[in-house]
Design an enzyme around this catalytic site. Structure first.
Site, short mmCIF file in Angstrom:
data_model
loop_
_atom_site.label_atom_id
_atom_site.label_comp_id
_atom_site.label_asym_id
_atom_site.label_seq_id
_atom_site.Cartn_x
_atom_site.Cartn_y
_atom_site.Cartn_z
N TYR A 185 41.16 -5.31 -57.94
CA TYR A 185 40.68 -4.31 -56.97
C TYR A 185 40.01 -3.10 -57.64
O TYR A 185 39.44 -2.25 -56.97
CB TYR A 185 41.84 -3.79 -56.09
CG TYR A 185 42.61 -4.83 -55.33
CD1 TYR A 185 42.13 -6.14 -55.20
CD2 TYR A 185 43.82 -4.52 -54.73
CE1 TYR A 185 42.86 -7.10 -54.51
CE2 TYR A 185 44.55 -5.48 -54.03
CZ TYR A 185 44.06 -6.77 -53.93
OH TYR A 185 44.79 -7.71 -53.25
N HIS A 198 47.71 -13.65 -59.52
CA HIS A 198 46.92 -13.41 -58.30
C HIS A 198 46.54 -14.70 -57.57
O HIS A 198 46.52 -14.74 -56.34
CB HIS A 198 45.65 -12.63 -58.67
CG HIS A 198 45.06 -11.87 -57.54
ND1 HIS A 198 44.49 -10.64 -57.69
CD2 HIS A 198 44.92 -12.15 -56.22
CE1 HIS A 198 44.04 -10.20 -56.52
NE2 HIS A 198 44.29 -11.11 -55.62
#
Ligand SMILES: NC(=O)c1ccc[n+]([C@@H]2O[C@H](COP(=O)([O-])OP(=O)(O)OC[C@H]3O[C@@H](n4cnc5c(N)ncnc54)[C@H](OP(=O)(O)O)[C@@H]3O)[C@@H](O)[C@H]2O)c1
Length: 284
Positions: free
Chosen positions: A55, A114
């Protein structure tokens, strides 16, 4: 269960740590937006933020969290190994980079792989690196994200084999699987697998990424209960014993998303929200 929950309630993780029942998501928030949102949420009573190396805002998020002046043991900071770094060396580097970027937070409460990219060997390598980081005190709990039942089963076998060879706990402790979850994507096979093993299911896109506002199913329940459609979705998530991570950079919405502890959906309303749709927004 949910009737007794409050914003400061937590779920017990397999690692022995406690995680607050709702967390703020900061995907697609710029550094400035994420920083402001974090300041806002901490005023509202959240103590749990979900970010990721991917992010590109974890450093700003960590700084904003620290600014809130809340004692470290009352904060919960989650981040994730970048999807392109799923390997032993890659995950080790990600842990080092993260610790550098989060500075004064000193350790990561929860670090996830992730996505199950790269094949079994690389996934298990990344898991081994995270396990070592737990043993070194750099991370408190570890988990995975976007794992299906086959990925989870492989990981469970690795943990069992490693524990048998090296001693209990040496294979690592799986605390969390973070997956996309809302009434239109229920992934019951994954939920069953996790529940049987006490693995907490975190719901990403708990608001279906804003794609369902006005859906008759949701609208009717919101009207009946006098709550917003977002609050209905978060309540659904909590009553399923999930750990929802709603994202918002809008102060009024941030506040509203935590204001979900003074009502409960009935069994009938929960049943109305059972769908067999498979509406995937992100990872498949
Ligand atoms: N592990 C993974 O692969 C993965 C993937 C995606 C996301 N995630 C995590 O899960 C978090 C949440 O998922 P998401 O961001 O994809 O989607 P989401 O939380 O389902 O939806 C976010 C959207 O809902 C809006 N919103 C928030 N509260 C609202 C309210 N009360 N009323 C109306 N609209 C509202 C937000 O707008 P504003 O921001 O403009 O208020 C934003 O557009 C992420 O931020 C991230 O931390 C993880």
């Amino acid at each position: 269960m949910t009737t007794t929950l409050s914003p400061s309630s937590g779920y017990a993780l397999n690692s022995g740590s406690k995680i607050p029942v709702i967390g703020l998501g900061v995907f697609k928030a710029s550094e400035a937006e994420a920083s402001l949102a974090v300041q806002e949420v901490f005023k509202s009573g959240y103590r749990h933020v979900d970010t990721a190396v991917y992010y590109e805002n974890q450093s700003a998020v960590a700084k904003a969290v620290l600014k809130a002046g809340v004692p470290r043991d009352q904060l919960f900071f989650t981040t994730k190994v970048h999807p392109t770094a799923t390997s032993y060396e890659g995950a080790k580097e990600q842990v080092a980079k993260t610790l550098q970027e989060i500075g004064g937070l000193k350790y990561v409460d929860l670090m996830l792989i992730h996505a199950p990219y790269g094949g079994a060997e690389k996934r298990l390598g990344a898991w081994k690196a995270l396990t070592e980081a737990v043993q070194e005190g750099k991370i408190r709990s570890i988990g995975v994200s976007n794992y299906g039942v086959d990925h989870l089963t492989d990981l469970e076998q690795y943990i069992k084999d490693t524990d048998a060879k090296l001693g209990k706990g040496k294979g690592g402790v799986l605390s969390v699987n973070q997956i996309e979850l809302h009434p239109w994507l229920q992934r019951r096979d994954i939920i069953d697998w996790c529940k049987k093993r006490g693995v907490l299911v975190q719901a990403w896109a708990p608001l279906a990424q804003s794609s369902r506002w006005g859906d008759p199913l949701l609208k009717n329940i919101a009207k009946r209960t006098g709550k917003s459609e977002a609050q209905i979705l978060l309540r659904w998530s909590l009553q399923k014993d999930f750990n929802p991570l709603p994202k918002s950079v809008t102060p009024a919405r941030i506040q509203q998303n935590l204001d979900v502890f003074d009502f409960e959906l009935t069994d009938k309303e929960m049943a109305e929200l059972e769908t067999d749709e498979y509406d995937v927004h992100g990872w498949e």
